[in-house]
Design a protein around this motif. Structure first.
Motif, PDB file in Angstrom:
ATOM      1  N   CYS A 115     -12.757-144.120 -17.983  1.00 28.32           N
ATOM      2  CA  CYS A 115     -12.948-145.322 -17.181  1.00 28.32           C
ATOM      3  C   CYS A 115     -14.157-145.104 -16.283  1.00 28.32           C
ATOM      4  CB  CYS A 115     -11.707-145.591 -16.327  1.00 28.32           C
ATOM      5  SG  CYS A 115     -11.750-147.168 -15.461  1.00 28.32           S
ATOM      6  N   THR A 116     -14.857-146.191 -15.962  1.00 28.76           N
ATOM      7  CA  THR A 116     -15.949-146.079 -14.998  1.00 28.76           C
ATOM      8  C   THR A 116     -15.377-146.270 -13.596  1.00 28.76           C
ATOM      9  OG1 THR A 116     -16.503-148.434 -15.019  1.00 28.76           O
ATOM     10  CG2 THR A 116     -17.611-147.019 -16.663  1.00 28.76           C
ATOM     11  N   THR A 117     -16.068-145.717 -12.620  1.00 24.67           N
ATOM     12  CA  THR A 117     -15.602-145.895 -11.241  1.00 24.67           C
ATOM     13  C   THR A 117     -15.689-147.370 -10.842  1.00 24.67           C
ATOM     14  OG1 THR A 117     -17.799-145.272 -10.431  1.00 24.67           O
ATOM     15  CG2 THR A 117     -16.114-143.559 -10.430  1.00 24.67           C
ATOM     16  N   GLU A 118     -16.695-148.093 -11.323  1.00 20.18           N
ATOM     17  CA  GLU A 118     -16.819-149.522 -11.004  1.00 20.18           C
ATOM     18  C   GLU A 118     -15.634-150.308 -11.544  1.00 20.18           C
ATOM     19  OE1 GLU A 118     -18.878-151.425  -9.024  1.00 20.18           O
ATOM     20  OE2 GLU A 118     -19.439-149.418  -8.364  1.00 20.18           O
ATOM     21  N   ARG A 119     -15.221-150.025 -12.789  1.00 17.68           N
ATOM     22  CA  ARG A 119     -14.089-150.746 -13.378  1.00 17.68           C
ATOM     23  C   ARG A 119     -12.805-150.404 -12.641  1.00 17.68           C
ATOM     24  NH1 ARG A 119     -10.663-153.639 -13.983  1.00 17.68           N
ATOM     25  NH2 ARG A 119      -9.624-154.301 -15.894  1.00 17.68           N
ATOM     26  N   MET A 120     -12.647-149.136 -12.272  1.00 15.46           N
ATOM     27  CA  MET A 120     -11.429-148.746 -11.560  1.00 15.46           C
ATOM     28  C   MET A 120     -11.398-149.368 -10.166  1.00 15.46           C
ATOM     29  SD  MET A 120      -8.517-147.282 -11.905  1.00 15.46           S
ATOM     30  CE  MET A 120      -8.604-146.162 -13.293  1.00 15.46           C
ATOM     31  N   LYS A 121     -12.550-149.461  -9.512  1.00 10.15           N
ATOM     32  CA  LYS A 121     -12.587-150.108  -8.200  1.00 10.15           C
ATOM     33  C   LYS A 121     -12.196-151.585  -8.314  1.00 10.15           C
ATOM     34  CE  LYS A 121     -16.382-149.479  -5.973  1.00 10.15           C
ATOM     35  NZ  LYS A 121     -17.779-149.194  -5.612  1.00 10.15           N
ATOM     36  N   LEU A 122     -12.626-152.246  -9.377  1.00 11.72           N
ATOM     37  CA  LEU A 122     -12.226-153.636  -9.605  1.00 11.72           C
ATOM     38  C   LEU A 122     -10.721-153.711  -9.843  1.00 11.72           C
ATOM     39  CD1 LEU A 122     -12.810-156.653 -10.097  1.00 11.72           C
ATOM     40  CD2 LEU A 122     -13.285-156.050 -12.485  1.00 11.72           C
ATOM     41  N   ALA A 123     -10.200-152.797 -10.637  1.00  7.83           N
ATOM     42  CA  ALA A 123      -8.750-152.762 -10.903  1.00  7.83           C
ATOM     43  C   ALA A 123      -7.972-152.585  -9.604  1.00  7.83           C
ATOM     44  CB  ALA A 123      -8.424-151.624 -11.882  1.00  7.83           C
ATOM     45  N   ILE A 124      -8.421-151.669  -8.775  1.00  9.37           N
ATOM     46  CA  ILE A 124      -7.762-151.417  -7.492  1.00  9.37           C
ATOM     47  C   ILE A 124      -7.787-152.673  -6.626  1.00  9.37           C
ATOM     48  CG2 ILE A 124      -7.926-150.119  -5.323  1.00  9.37           C
ATOM     49  CD1 ILE A 124      -9.065-147.775  -7.091  1.00  9.37           C
ATOM     50  N   ALA A 125      -8.947-153.319  -6.549  1.00  9.42           N
ATOM     51  CA  ALA A 125      -9.078-154.519  -5.715  1.00  9.42           C
ATOM     52  C   ALA A 125      -8.159-155.646  -6.215  1.00  9.42           C
ATOM     53  CB  ALA A 125     -10.526-154.989  -5.695  1.00  9.42           C
ATOM     54  N   GLN A 126      -8.112-155.841  -7.525  1.00 14.07           N
ATOM     55  CA  GLN A 126      -7.276-156.915  -8.071  1.00 14.07           C
ATOM     56  C   GLN A 126      -5.792-156.651  -7.826  1.00 14.07           C
ATOM     57  OE1 GLN A 126      -8.788-156.940 -12.131  1.00 14.07           O
ATOM     58  NE2 GLN A 126      -9.812-158.893 -11.732  1.00 14.07           N
ATOM     59  N   ILE A 127      -5.336-155.462  -8.134  1.00 15.17           N
ATOM     60  CA  ILE A 127      -3.911-155.159  -7.995  1.00 15.17           C
ATOM     61  C   ILE A 127      -3.538-155.063  -6.515  1.00 15.17           C
ATOM     62  CG2 ILE A 127      -2.081-153.514  -8.566  1.00 15.17           C
ATOM     63  CD1 ILE A 127      -3.255-155.288 -10.928  1.00 15.17           C
ATOM     64  N   ASP A 128      -4.433-154.548  -5.682  1.00 19.43           N
ATOM     65  CA  ASP A 128      -4.181-154.508  -4.240  1.00 19.43           C
ATOM     66  C   ASP A 128      -4.034-155.928  -3.687  1.00 19.43           C
ATOM     67  OD1 ASP A 128      -3.797-153.168  -1.774  1.00 19.43           O
ATOM     68  OD2 ASP A 128      -5.904-153.483  -1.244  1.00 19.43           O
ATOM     69  N   HIS A 129      -4.887-156.837  -4.140  1.00 20.39           N
ATOM     70  CA  HIS A 129      -4.808-158.236  -3.687  1.00 20.39           C
ATOM     71  C   HIS A 129      -3.455-158.842  -4.071  1.00 20.39           C
ATOM     72  CE1 HIS A 129      -6.447-162.114  -2.462  1.00 20.39           C
ATOM     73  NE2 HIS A 129      -5.834-162.626  -3.520  1.00 20.39           N
ATOM     74  N   LEU A 130      -3.019-158.613  -5.290  1.00 24.20           N
ATOM     75  CA  LEU A 130      -1.712-159.129  -5.715  1.00 24.20           C
ATOM     76  C   LEU A 130      -0.590-158.486  -4.902  1.00 24.20           C
ATOM     77  CD1 LEU A 130      -2.103-159.273  -9.598  1.00 24.20           C
ATOM     78  CD2 LEU A 130      -2.163-161.176  -7.988  1.00 24.20           C
ATOM     79  N   TYR A 131      -0.682-157.179  -4.685  1.00 24.97           N
ATOM     80  CA  TYR A 131       0.342-156.462  -3.915  1.00 24.97           C
ATOM     81  C   TYR A 131       0.408-156.982  -2.484  1.00 24.97           C
ATOM     82  CZ  TYR A 131       2.602-152.651  -1.378  1.00 24.97           C
ATOM     83  OH  TYR A 131       3.434-151.929  -0.561  1.00 24.97           O
ATOM     84  N   GLN A 132      -0.748-157.213  -1.862  1.00 24.89           N
ATOM     85  CA  GLN A 132      -0.780-157.733  -0.491  1.00 24.89           C
ATOM     86  C   GLN A 132      -0.151-159.124  -0.405  1.00 24.89           C
ATOM     87  OE1 GLN A 132      -1.519-155.847   2.050  1.00 24.89           O
ATOM     88  NE2 GLN A 132      -2.130-154.189   0.695  1.00 24.89           N
ATOM     89  N   ASN A 133      -0.158-159.854  -1.527  1.00 21.83           N
ATOM     90  CA  ASN A 133       0.442-161.182  -1.584  1.00 21.83           C
ATOM     91  C   ASN A 133       1.828-161.164  -2.235  1.00 21.83           C
ATOM     92  OD1 ASN A 133      -1.578-163.285  -0.528  1.00 21.83           O
ATOM     93  ND2 ASN A 133      -2.820-161.876  -1.734  1.00 21.83           N
ATOM     94  N   ASN A 134       2.434-159.966  -2.298  1.00 22.26           N
ATOM     95  CA  ASN A 134       3.782-159.786  -2.842  1.00 22.26           C
ATOM     96  C   ASN A 134       3.940-160.248  -4.286  1.00 22.26           C
ATOM     97  OD1 ASN A 134       4.853-158.662  -0.433  1.00 22.26           O
ATOM     98  ND2 ASN A 134       4.870-160.732   0.436  1.00 22.26           N
ATOM     99  N   ILE A 135       2.885-160.103  -5.087  1.00 22.33           N
ATOM    100  CA  ILE A 135       2.956-160.399  -6.520  1.00 22.33           C
ATOM    101  C   ILE A 135       2.986-159.048  -7.218  1.00 22.33           C
ATOM    102  CG2 ILE A 135       1.886-161.579  -8.474  1.00 22.33           C
ATOM    103  CD1 ILE A 135       2.435-163.485  -6.149  1.00 22.33           C
ATOM    104  N   THR A 136       4.120-158.677  -7.758  1.00 26.00           N
ATOM    105  CA  THR A 136       4.233-157.375  -8.397  1.00 26.00           C
ATOM    106  C   THR A 136       4.757-157.516  -9.816  1.00 26.00           C
ATOM    107  OG1 THR A 136       6.478-157.025  -7.596  1.00 26.00           O
ATOM    108  CG2 THR A 136       4.667-156.226  -6.199  1.00 26.00           C
ATOM    109  N   LYS A 137       4.585-156.462 -10.573  1.00 26.66           N
ATOM    110  CA  LYS A 137       5.015-156.433 -11.966  1.00 26.66           C
ATOM    111  C   LYS A 137       6.530-156.607 -12.078  1.00 26.66           C
ATOM    112  CE  LYS A 137       4.358-153.634 -16.069  1.00 26.66           C
ATOM    113  NZ  LYS A 137       3.825-152.382 -16.578  1.00 26.66           N
ATOM    114  N   SER A 138       7.273-156.143 -11.109  1.00 24.44           N
ATOM    115  CA  SER A 138       8.741-156.215 -11.160  1.00 24.44           C
ATOM    116  C   SER A 138       9.248-157.618 -10.925  1.00 24.44           C
ATOM    117  CB  SER A 138       9.339-155.268 -10.127  1.00 24.44           C
ATOM    118  OG  SER A 138       8.950-155.656  -8.826  1.00 24.44           O
ATOM    119  N   GLU A 139       8.370-158.521 -10.562  1.00 24.36           N
ATOM    120  CA  GLU A 139       8.770-159.900 -10.236  1.00 24.36           C
ATOM    121  C   GLU A 139       9.272-160.631 -11.458  1.00 24.36           C
ATOM    122  OE1 GLU A 139       5.599-162.875  -9.515  1.00 24.36           O
ATOM    123  OE2 GLU A 139       6.226-162.454  -7.487  1.00 24.36           O
TER     124      GLU A 139
END
Length: 139
Positions: A115-139
């Motif tokens: 993985c590239t660091t840029e792609r992983m940073k995007l992944a982190i930002a996207q999943i962090d945004h969902l997590y901060q808004n209480n949108i999780t995979k377990s939902e």
């Protein structure tokens, strides 16, 4: 609407189900799936199951968010350590890699998984945004 907005409005399960129903050939119409494609391969209109109103969403972004969660799971064991700790570990490791000038890295146990660091940073930002808004995979 953006992929993030779609996840926020309909939740993780519905978004993943919607993506799984997208035909492999985007420019086809499928009445049984209530799907219509607009603007080529980049946008997709689908009937929202709850409201039965058409919702136009960027399919590539929806798929990217699902891929982002998988990347974080593969590299940082989100399901095992928990999303909060997994995101924290991922952020810290990406910061360390950036400071060292690393632009691409391998999985610690699988040399074929990179993985590239840029792609992983995007992944982190996207999943962090969902997590901060209480949108999780377990939902």
């Amino acid at each position: 609407m953006t992929g993030i907005e779609y996840f926020q409005k309909y939740g993780w399960s519905h978004a993943v189900q919607s993506v799984s129903r997208i035909p492999s050939v985007y420019n086809e119409y499928s009445p049984e799936l209530k799907t219509v494609v607009v603007n080529g391969n980049f946008r997709y209109a689908m009937a929202a199951e709850i409201s039965k109103k058409k919702t136009e969403v960027y399919v590539t972004e929806l798929k990217q968010i699902i891929e982002s969660e998988k990347l974080l799971e593969d590299f940082f064991n989100l399901n095992l350590v928990g999303i909060e700790k997994g995101l924290s570990n991922a952020k810290r490791e990406m910061q360390d890699m950036e400071e060292q000038g690393i632009v691409e890295f391998n999985h610690r146990f699988d040399d074929d998984l990179t993985c590239t660091t840029e792609r992983m940073k995007l992944a982190i930002a996207q999943i962090d945004h969902l997590y901060q808004n209480n949108i999780t995979k377990s939902e």
